[in-house]
Design a protein around this motif. Structure first.
Motif, PDB file in Angstrom:
ATOM      1  N   LYS A 425       0.840  -1.196   0.000  1.00 18.61           N
ATOM      2  CA  LYS A 425       0.000   0.000   0.000  1.00 18.61           C
ATOM      3  C   LYS A 425       0.873   1.243   0.000  1.00 18.61           C
ATOM      4  N   LYS A 426       0.472   2.226  -0.788  1.00 20.63           N
ATOM      5  CA  LYS A 426       1.206   3.487  -0.864  1.00 20.63           C
ATOM      6  C   LYS A 426       0.818   4.395   0.294  1.00 20.63           C
ATOM      7  N   ASN A 427       1.665   5.359   0.563  1.00 18.16           N
ATOM      8  CA  ASN A 427       1.385   6.368   1.576  1.00 18.16           C
ATOM      9  C   ASN A 427       1.926   7.695   1.059  1.00 18.16           C
ATOM     10  N   GLU A 428       1.058   8.709   0.934  1.00 18.06           N
ATOM     11  CA  GLU A 428       1.492   9.975   0.358  1.00 18.06           C
ATOM     12  C   GLU A 428       2.495  10.708   1.236  1.00 18.06           C
ATOM     13  N   SER A 429       2.675  10.238   2.459  1.00 21.78           N
ATOM     14  CA  SER A 429       3.690  10.834   3.342  1.00 21.78           C
ATOM     15  C   SER A 429       5.086  10.277   3.074  1.00 21.78           C
ATOM     16  N   PHE A 430       5.181   9.326   2.148  1.00 21.31           N
ATOM     17  CA  PHE A 430       6.495   8.785   1.793  1.00 21.31           C
ATOM     18  C   PHE A 430       7.191   9.784   0.876  1.00 21.31           C
ATOM     19  N   MET A 431       8.080  10.592   1.455  1.00 21.85           N
ATOM     20  CA  MET A 431       8.798  11.630   0.696  1.00 21.85           C
ATOM     21  C   MET A 431      10.300  11.408   0.762  1.00 21.85           C
ATOM     22  N   ALA A 432      10.709  10.157   0.630  1.00 20.14           N
ATOM     23  CA  ALA A 432      12.139   9.850   0.685  1.00 20.14           C
ATOM     24  C   ALA A 432      12.914  10.495  -0.455  1.00 20.14           C
ATOM     25  N   PHE A 433      12.230  10.789  -1.567  1.00 22.32           N
ATOM     26  CA  PHE A 433      12.868  11.454  -2.704  1.00 22.32           C
ATOM     27  C   PHE A 433      12.481  12.927  -2.766  1.00 22.32           C
ATOM     28  N   SER A 434      12.027  13.477  -1.639  1.00 21.06           N
ATOM     29  CA  SER A 434      11.477  14.817  -1.555  1.00 21.06           C
ATOM     30  C   SER A 434      10.156  14.846  -2.325  1.00 21.06           C
ATOM     31  N   ALA A 435       9.716  16.034  -2.753  1.00 19.77           N
ATOM     32  CA  ALA A 435       8.423  16.153  -3.413  1.00 19.77           C
ATOM     33  C   ALA A 435       8.381  17.439  -4.212  1.00 19.77           C
ATOM     34  N   GLY A 436       7.453  17.507  -5.138  1.00 14.89           N
ATOM     35  CA  GLY A 436       7.256  18.737  -5.896  1.00 14.89           C
ATOM     36  C   GLY A 436       8.236  18.907  -7.040  1.00 14.89           C
TER      37      GLY A 436
END
Length: 495
Positions: A425-436
């Motif tokens: 399952k995905k989680n939008e809080s997974f920002m290991a590669f940053s975001a945007g």
């Protein structure tokens, strides 16, 4: 130790000048209403409230008092800190353009001077990022061709580790060589043997740069660069390693200039040289030598260090939790078997392995403060007016380890990425590669590397510790721009 009258006079004069400069700056009208934050000292800012060995932890503690958006001062300049999923998401994704600049710490400014795809801003960054993404894709990033290249390199890695003959060793060096060879094949058009002396030297330089960027000396340099330039410390070794790396890359670029053919580009450097030739008559072209040099350095460093450090963490964590290592192997055996090479298409059938890899990235929190961002104009944000050019810290650690987003944020728990049926399952809080907009441009390559290298290693070896696995400390050895693991030796037992 006695201090001479001349030294005392010099010290008093220096402090007086610094105080006058600070006083004059404090009287300049700020073009905005910065968020509140802890009181700052003249000259020193909030230095004494920061743990130079783990600055992100100090920022997290301050956020508990000042909220998700606050201001701290590094010597004479302010930094706006974004904490928590909602604030970071709003800043990097919903207001991505406003925060898309790259703030240059003094150490980053000295290294890059704003050139290259990683440390540029504005139109220069847009052109270099567009070109780099297109070129990386043309040379296989995210495609079958680069998958085959990683599969091939994974076998070289297996051979290198098998040569250890079960003798305890640190896997850090062979992992760094294997991962680096993937980005080398894209930017240089070749791979290097692990025993190649020039390659070995560059791997040492990259390791030294990574260690130095996380050192207290570099954190202090960013506050007092003009003073630290005259003092010894790891920051001086950093600049020497960067200089050596520049020399290596310049020689490689010159070699390419002497042999490249416009109609047959072999790699990233060739493609950049062709673009330089096409735009040589444009006075404002961004395709110039310094951008080629720094973009190549950016790719070489990031493409080597981030994935290899993550794999170093992975081995350490899986030795610490042998039951998880064994469960991954059982999934490998059921889906792939013991002879066929792992392929990227296997990932969809291996939810537990995929979950463990994601959890490794979440748990290690590789870049807890992200890479420095900067506001591109005067912007209004959550009731505050933040001036153009302000340093912005997206505290990714507060997203990857938020109690509101993860069941057990401080513990290693692959179930964070598994549903009740054992599916990924995905989680939008997974920002290991940053975001945007400034999200890691090599994300698809890194994801492919992590899966293929790790599954190939666990298909071939059981990794054991020379000490009791419960005694392995999986807390960071250092925390700066990158979080680095402690060094242990492991035995690789062939299956």
């Amino acid at each position: 130790m006695d201090i001479s009258n001349s030294e005392t006079t010099l010290l008093i004069t220096l402090l007086s000048v610094l105080l006058i400069v600070w006083f004059l700056k404090s009287k300049e009208p700020l073009k905005g209403r910065l968020p509140p934050g802890p009181p700052a000292l003249p000259i020193l800012g909030n230095l004494f409230q920061m743990d130079v060995k783990a600055p992100h932890k100090s920022l997290i503690k301050l956020s508990e008092h000042y909220g998700p958006v606050f201001t701290i001062w590094f010597a004479g300049f302010p930094a706006v800190v974004l904490c928590g999923f909602e604030a970071v998401k709003e800043g990097l994704i919903e207001r991505g353009h406003d925060f898309s600049g790259r703030y240059l710490f003094p150490v980053l400014k000295k290294i890059s001077n704003g050139y290259g795809v990683a440390f540029s801003s504005g139109e220069r960054w847009k052109q270099l990022r567009r070109f780099t993404l297109s070129t990386l894709r043309n040379f296989g990033m995210g495609k079958r061709s680069i998958e085959e290249r990683i599969q091939e390199e994974a076998q070289f890695l297996v051979t290198a580790i098998r040569s250890k003959k079960e003798i305890p060793f640190s896997p850090n060096f062979p992992l760094r060589c294997a991962v680096s060879n993937i980005i080398c094949s894209i930017i240089f058009g070749e791979r290097f043997e692990y025993e190649d002396k020039t390659f070995l030297t560059m791997m040492e330089r990259i390791a030294g740069i990574s260690q130095a960027l996380s050192s207290p000396s570099v954190q202090i340099y960013n506050n007092f660069p003009k003073i630290m330039d005259f003092l010894p410390g790891s920051h001086q070794r950093l600049f020497q390693n960067v200089a050596d790396l520049r020399n290596f890359l310049n020689k490689n670029i010159q070699s390419h200039k002497e042999s490249f053919q416009k109609d047959l580009p072999r790699d990233y450097i060739d493609c950049f040289l062709i673009k330089m030739e096409e735009e040589k008559h444009k006075p404002d072209s961004e395709f110039i030598h310094e951008n080629l040099l720094m973009s190549t350095m950016n790719l070489f460093l990031a493409g080597t260090e981030t994935s290899s450090t993550t794999l170093q963490w992975a081995i350490q964590i899986l030795v610490r939790y042998p039951q998880i290592q064994e469960k991954i192997y059982q999934e490998i055996y059921e889906v792939i078997g013991s002879r066929r090479r792992p392929a990227i298409e296997d990932r969809a059938k291996m939810p537990y392995t995929d979950a463990v890899i994601h959890e490794i990235q979440r748990y290690i929190d590789l870049a807890p403060m992200g890479i420095p961002h900067m506001t591109m104009s005067n912007i209004e944000f959550r009731g505050y007016l933040i001036p153009k050019g302000t340093f912005v810290v997206p505290l990714l650690s507060t997203v990857l380890k938020a109690t509101s987003q993860w069941e057990t944020p401080k513990s290693f728990n692959p179930n964070h990425f598994l549903d009740e049926n054992g599916c990924f399952k995905k989680n939008e809080s997974f920002m290991a590669f940053s975001a945007g907009k400034r999200m890691c441009l090599g994300e698809s390559l890194a994801r492919m590397e992590l899966f293929l290298f790790l599954t190939t290693l666990l298909q071939n070896f059981v990794f054991n510790s020379v000490i009791d696995h419960n005694d392995i400390d999986i807390s960071p050895a250092s925390s700066g721009i990158l979080v680095t693991p402690r060094v242990y030796k492991f035995c690789a037992i062939p299956r």
